[in-house]
Design an enzyme around this catalytic site. Sequence first.
Site, short mmCIF file in Angstrom:
data_model
loop_
_atom_site.label_atom_id
_atom_site.label_comp_id
_atom_site.label_asym_id
_atom_site.label_seq_id
_atom_site.Cartn_x
_atom_site.Cartn_y
_atom_site.Cartn_z
N CYS A 1 10.53 1.99 1.15
CA CYS A 1 11.55 0.88 1.12
C CYS A 1 12.90 1.57 1.02
O CYS A 1 13.98 1.17 1.29
CB CYS A 1 11.08 0.18 -0.19
SG CYS A 1 10.89 0.82 -1.72
N GLU B 1 14.49 -3.07 9.50
CA GLU B 1 13.77 -1.77 8.71
C GLU B 1 12.63 -1.40 9.77
O GLU B 1 11.58 -1.85 10.17
CB GLU B 1 12.87 -2.34 7.53
CG GLU B 1 12.38 -1.27 6.86
CD GLU B 1 11.52 -1.90 5.49
OE1 GLU B 1 10.75 -2.89 5.67
OE2 GLU B 1 11.61 -1.43 4.49
N TRP C 1 0.82 -1.21 -0.03
CA TRP C 1 -0.10 0.16 -0.15
C TRP C 1 0.85 1.36 0.14
O TRP C 1 0.38 2.29 -0.40
CB TRP C 1 -0.95 -0.01 1.22
CG TRP C 1 0.00 -0.41 2.48
CD1 TRP C 1 0.12 -1.54 3.08
CD2 TRP C 1 0.65 0.37 3.43
NE1 TRP C 1 0.74 -1.61 4.28
CE2 TRP C 1 1.28 -0.20 4.56
CE3 TRP C 1 0.99 1.90 3.24
CZ2 TRP C 1 2.25 0.36 5.38
CZ3 TRP C 1 1.99 2.30 4.15
CH2 TRP C 1 2.53 1.25 5.19
P1 NAD Z 1 3.14 -7.04 2.95
O1 NAD Z 1 3.93 -8.10 2.70
O2 NAD Z 1 2.21 -7.39 4.18
O3 NAD Z 1 1.81 -7.15 1.77
C1 NAD Z 1 2.26 -7.06 0.55
C2 NAD Z 1 1.09 -7.79 -0.33
O4 NAD Z 1 1.08 -9.04 -0.02
C3 NAD Z 1 -0.37 -6.90 -0.23
O5 NAD Z 1 -0.98 -7.14 -1.47
C4 NAD Z 1 -0.91 -8.01 0.94
O6 NAD Z 1 -2.31 -8.17 0.95
C5 NAD Z 1 -0.19 -9.38 0.46
N1 NAD Z 1 0.08 -10.65 1.35
C6 NAD Z 1 -0.17 -10.35 2.54
N2 NAD Z 1 0.09 -11.60 3.27
C7 NAD Z 1 -0.02 -12.58 2.30
C8 NAD Z 1 0.40 -13.95 2.13
N3 NAD Z 1 0.59 -14.48 3.16
N4 NAD Z 1 0.55 -14.39 0.84
C9 NAD Z 1 0.47 -13.74 -0.27
N5 NAD Z 1 0.08 -12.38 -0.35
C10 NAD Z 1 0.18 -11.79 0.76
O7 NAD Z 1 3.98 -5.73 2.87
P2 NAD Z 1 3.64 -4.46 3.49
O8 NAD Z 1 3.75 -4.30 4.81
O9 NAD Z 1 2.20 -4.05 3.08
O10 NAD Z 1 4.63 -3.61 2.63
C11 NAD Z 1 5.45 -3.15 3.35
C12 NAD Z 1 6.94 -3.81 3.01
O11 NAD Z 1 7.01 -3.52 1.51
C13 NAD Z 1 8.14 -3.12 3.41
O12 NAD Z 1 8.99 -4.09 4.08
C14 NAD Z 1 8.56 -2.21 2.48
O13 NAD Z 1 9.95 -1.84 2.60
C15 NAD Z 1 8.37 -3.16 1.20
N6 NAD Z 1 8.32 -2.41 -0.03
C16 NAD Z 1 9.61 -2.68 -0.90
C17 NAD Z 1 9.54 -1.94 -2.12
C18 NAD Z 1 10.55 -2.40 -2.97
O14 NAD Z 1 10.45 -1.87 -4.26
N7 NAD Z 1 11.77 -3.04 -2.77
C19 NAD Z 1 8.55 -0.83 -2.54
C20 NAD Z 1 7.60 -0.84 -1.55
C21 NAD Z 1 7.59 -1.31 -0.44
#
Ligand code: NAD
Length: 481
Positions: free
Chosen positions: A301, A385, A168
């Site tokens: 990130c 992080e 998000w």
């Molecule tokens: P998250 O991993 O909780 O969620 C990401 C997505 O995965 C969402 O669509 C969520 O609904 C889905 N999801 C959740 N549980 C799941 C499961 N068990 N199986 C499959 N899908 C599932 O991440 P978050 O907390 O929303 O995002 C934050 C993280 O994303 C941070 O670590 C951030 O640094 C990272 N991030 C990385 C980048 C990059 O380009 N490297 C960019 C933005 C964010």
Amino acid sequence: MEDPVGQPGAGRLRHGDTVSDIPRYPLLIGGRRVETESWSRIVSPATGDVVGEIADATVEDADAAVKAAEAAWPEWSRVPPVERGAALERYARLLDDHAPRLAELMHAEMGKPLPEAQAEIARANEVVHYFAAEAERLWASQVPGPTLATGSWIRPSPLGVVASITPWNFPVALIVWKLAPALAAGNAMVAKPANEAPLTAWSVCELAIEAGLPDGLVNCVPGDGPTLGEALCTHPAVAKVAFTGSRRVAEQISAWVAPRLKALSLELGGHGPLVVLPDADLDQVAEVATVQGYANAGQACYSVNRVLVPRELEGDVRERIAARIADLELGPLVTQRGHLRHRRLLADAAARGATVLGGEDIEGRRVEPALVTGAGPGVELIDEEPFTPIVAIMPFDDVESAVAEANRPDYGLVGYLCGGDLGTSLEVAQQIQCGTVVVNGWRVVVPYAPYAGWRGSGVGAELGRPGLEAFIRWQHLRVLS
Ligand code: NAD
């Protein structure tokens, strides 16, 4: 701690509940809007207002979306690249036309300050224009044989159906970085946006349909992460999973994808170091630390998390950053989970003897930016992080130790360096083990250069030529006579 705002997306409705005039966002499958039994309310973390209701896809819906994509991509992949590029350019222009509305919607659904939302939309649209042009450049190459008609043709071929699972914090950019190159290369996509802020991501998918891209090329199935994640990652017709998010979920996704031998890209979190050389411009150091440390209320990130300064400059750098954050107003922390982590990380650092400036709650999930000194390895916010607005300053006696600390935690997404002498700066910058290192400034992302997490920050790359080739497989056509 009681959550004063409520969880975004938490209020589930059943079919038939009164919904008044709250806008509804149904599933997008095969070019059609599809209603569901169950809907989730999206509540602004800034105001507590209900912004919209989004459909909750089921496993069957995910299957229908994959089948629609499976039916769509073969014909799309046969469209000559020049025409494919022109169709994507029409889509890019439509996104430009809708940019003000998309930015307002992002501001409403996740509380991202409007200028930051506008910037995200503008940068994301640049990426669509860029890959529209790249579609034309994705040509085969030939190595001639003994006669003109023989030799080797090395041709790019799409993978087929790509599933995108995104978080998000940059709800539009992170879909577009996958969608635009995937379509440019001739694939179709099923997108699963994050539950916390799915509406702008949904709108970007919907505009692909409105732009006249073939039915089924872009599908959107919002809903429960684990349920839809498993449905998409284990589906036999999904050729690639492109994921951005947390390491915890990345490990789960890898466990589904690896035994099925699908292609996979993972863009995960970072723990950004800012290495300060003794001859750095300290105003620039303070600017980079402030802009990148607190952008998106630290929920980025690419954040600067640790400022690694020569010991004799620590006080000066601290004062300059403190002056800049004195009046800095941040958007809210989007999740209650993030708010609790912010409180816990600062309490843990203080309990271990660190000094914390700011970081207090303001109202709801709004917090002050936090500046931490006196924390070292072993303190959670230095090792993991934070993903909240916390910047730590760590003093060093020599450049080697600063580089060693920069590379110590198991992350490698974005690093920063400020230095006066450019030769020395470049030499040290190359020792920082990150997919991106920014020297003397803070703008990280450009459409034409790869964005890649090294080590614990991911697998593969997005953007640039590598970000396009991530959505193709190569075929060697060997013509012998
Ligand atoms: P998250 O991993 O909780 O969620 C990401 C997505 O995965 C969402 O669509 C969520 O609904 C889905 N999801 C959740 N549980 C799941 C499961 N068990 N199986 C499959 N899908 C599932 O991440 P978050 O907390 O929303 O995002 C934050 C993280 O994303 C941070 O670590 C951030 O640094 C990272 N991030 C990385 C980048 C990059 O380009 N490297 C960019 C933005 C964010």
